[in-house]
Design a protein around this motif. Structure first.
Motif, mmCIF file in Angstrom:
data_model
loop_
_atom_site.group_PDB
_atom_site.id
_atom_site.type_symbol
_atom_site.label_atom_id
_atom_site.label_comp_id
_atom_site.label_asym_id
_atom_site.label_seq_id
_atom_site.Cartn_x
_atom_site.Cartn_y
_atom_site.Cartn_z
ATOM 1 N N LEU A 1 7.578 8.559 5.292
ATOM 2 C CA LEU A 1 6.205 7.886 5.344
ATOM 3 C C LEU A 1 5.342 8.245 6.582
ATOM 4 O O LEU A 1 4.201 8.675 6.478
ATOM 5 C CB LEU A 1 6.301 6.296 5.547
ATOM 6 N N VAL B 1 -0.818 4.091 3.466
ATOM 7 C CA VAL B 1 0.293 4.658 3.992
ATOM 8 C C VAL B 1 0.851 3.808 5.370
ATOM 9 O O VAL B 1 1.945 3.570 5.552
ATOM 10 C CB VAL B 1 0.121 5.903 4.510
ATOM 11 N N THR C 1 -2.112 -1.755 0.149
ATOM 12 C CA THR C 1 -1.367 -0.901 -0.546
ATOM 13 C C THR C 1 -1.659 -0.586 -1.943
ATOM 14 O O THR C 1 -1.457 0.361 -2.321
ATOM 15 C CB THR C 1 -0.057 -1.444 -0.683
ATOM 16 N N ARG D 1 2.416 0.526 4.690
ATOM 17 C CA ARG D 1 3.706 0.661 4.069
ATOM 18 C C ARG D 1 4.815 1.135 5.390
ATOM 19 O O ARG D 1 5.934 0.608 5.469
ATOM 20 C CB ARG D 1 3.978 1.834 3.238
ATOM 21 N N ILE D 2 4.140 1.790 6.301
ATOM 22 C CA ILE D 2 4.925 2.072 7.501
ATOM 23 C C ILE D 2 5.270 0.897 8.326
ATOM 24 O O ILE D 2 6.302 0.569 9.014
ATOM 25 C CB ILE D 2 4.045 3.118 8.530
ATOM 26 N N TRP E 1 3.834 11.629 5.604
ATOM 27 C CA TRP E 1 2.696 11.549 4.703
ATOM 28 C C TRP E 1 1.655 11.202 5.567
ATOM 29 O O TRP E 1 0.442 11.577 5.430
ATOM 30 C CB TRP E 1 3.072 10.468 3.622
ATOM 31 N N GLN E 2 1.737 10.240 6.444
ATOM 32 C CA GLN E 2 0.658 10.007 7.543
ATOM 33 C C GLN E 2 0.044 11.225 7.885
ATOM 34 O O GLN E 2 -1.370 11.389 8.146
ATOM 35 C CB GLN E 2 1.060 8.859 8.447
#
Length: 247
Positions: free
Chosen positions: A14, A56, A84, A59-60, A17-18
């Motif tokens: 994650l 993102v 999200t 979710r982190i 992806w950030q």
């Protein structure tokens, strides 16, 4: 997070992806096929960074929470669903060049409804994996007799199957309220935005399935077919709503 063998690995993905989103918007090359495809879409449709970044980051933050760190209110889960899921709808509307406050408002409600119901549907999975019902807020759990104190740490456990059904019903009612509010806006939502809001259909399917099993998330009917209904019936419902221009 759920496909990683170790939670730390899931969190690292994650975080990657950030960083990838930051690089994409800085026009830096990333040697990753999905990131490259995403960069192409973002460039072609001029999608704002804020929506992907917020999705993102939400979710982190969720991944960093301990399994015993339970949300206090349904409102916290609504915000998680907004960050999200609703954000994906906003991005899709933006990709289609659709600028409508009403459509955004409907997307917000549908995202919250969808997110809440998906969390409810996943309760057995998370309970089996972590031995905790981390997505039932403290206030809801306390109201229905599901809150216990384990060595000074609050936890949600099933002392009463009826209590769990009542808690699920209360949360599902919040989701239903969002769905109804989104549909009240249907008359003023631009026609070109309605296909983007079709996720309201599977959201309604989950709600209807929960209702049929009396909001017992452990009922095996919830795992059959597509969200508890036969695949053909699910496709027909989608086609019917799409053909009528409704969501």
């Amino acid at each position: 997070m759920d496909v990683a063998s170790d939670p730390r690995i899931g969190l690292m993905r994650l975080l990657w992806w950030q960083e990838a989103i930051d690089k994409i918007f800085s026009n830096k090359l990333i040697e990753h096929p999905v990131a490259q495809a995403l960069a192409s879409v973002l460039h072609d449709h001029r999608i704002s960074k804020i929506w992907l970044r917020r999705s993102v980051e939400a979710r982190i933050n969720d991944a960093k929470r301990d399994v015993t760190d339970i949300p206090k209110t349904v409102g916290e889960l609504e915000q998680y669903a907004e960050d999200t899921i609703s954000t994906i709808f906003y991005s899709t509307l933006q990709a289609g060049g659709i600028k409508s406050t009403v459509a955004d408002h409907a997307a917000s409600h549908i995202g919250k409804a969808s997110g809440l119901l998906l969390l409810l549907k996943s309760l057995p999975y998370h309970a089996n994996r972590n031995c905790h019902f981390r997505y039932i807020p403290i206030k809801v759990a306390e109201k229905h007799g599901l809150l216990v104190n384990e060595g000074g740490q609050l936890a949600v456990q099933i002392d009463s199957r009826e209590g769990l059904r009542d808690a699920v019903f209360e949360m599902a009612s919040v989701a239903n309220s969002h769905l109804q509010k989104a549909r009240e806006l249907a008359g003023t939502v631009p026609a070109e935005a309605r296909p983007v809001l079709l996720p309201a259909v599977p959201t309604q399917v989950i709600l209807d399935t929960l209702n049929r099993v009396q909001f017992d998330v452990f009922d095996p009917k919830l795992t059959r077919g597509v969200l508890g209904v036969p695949p053909l019936w699910f496709q027909l419902k989608l086609k019917w709503h799409s053909w009528r221009g409704k969501y």
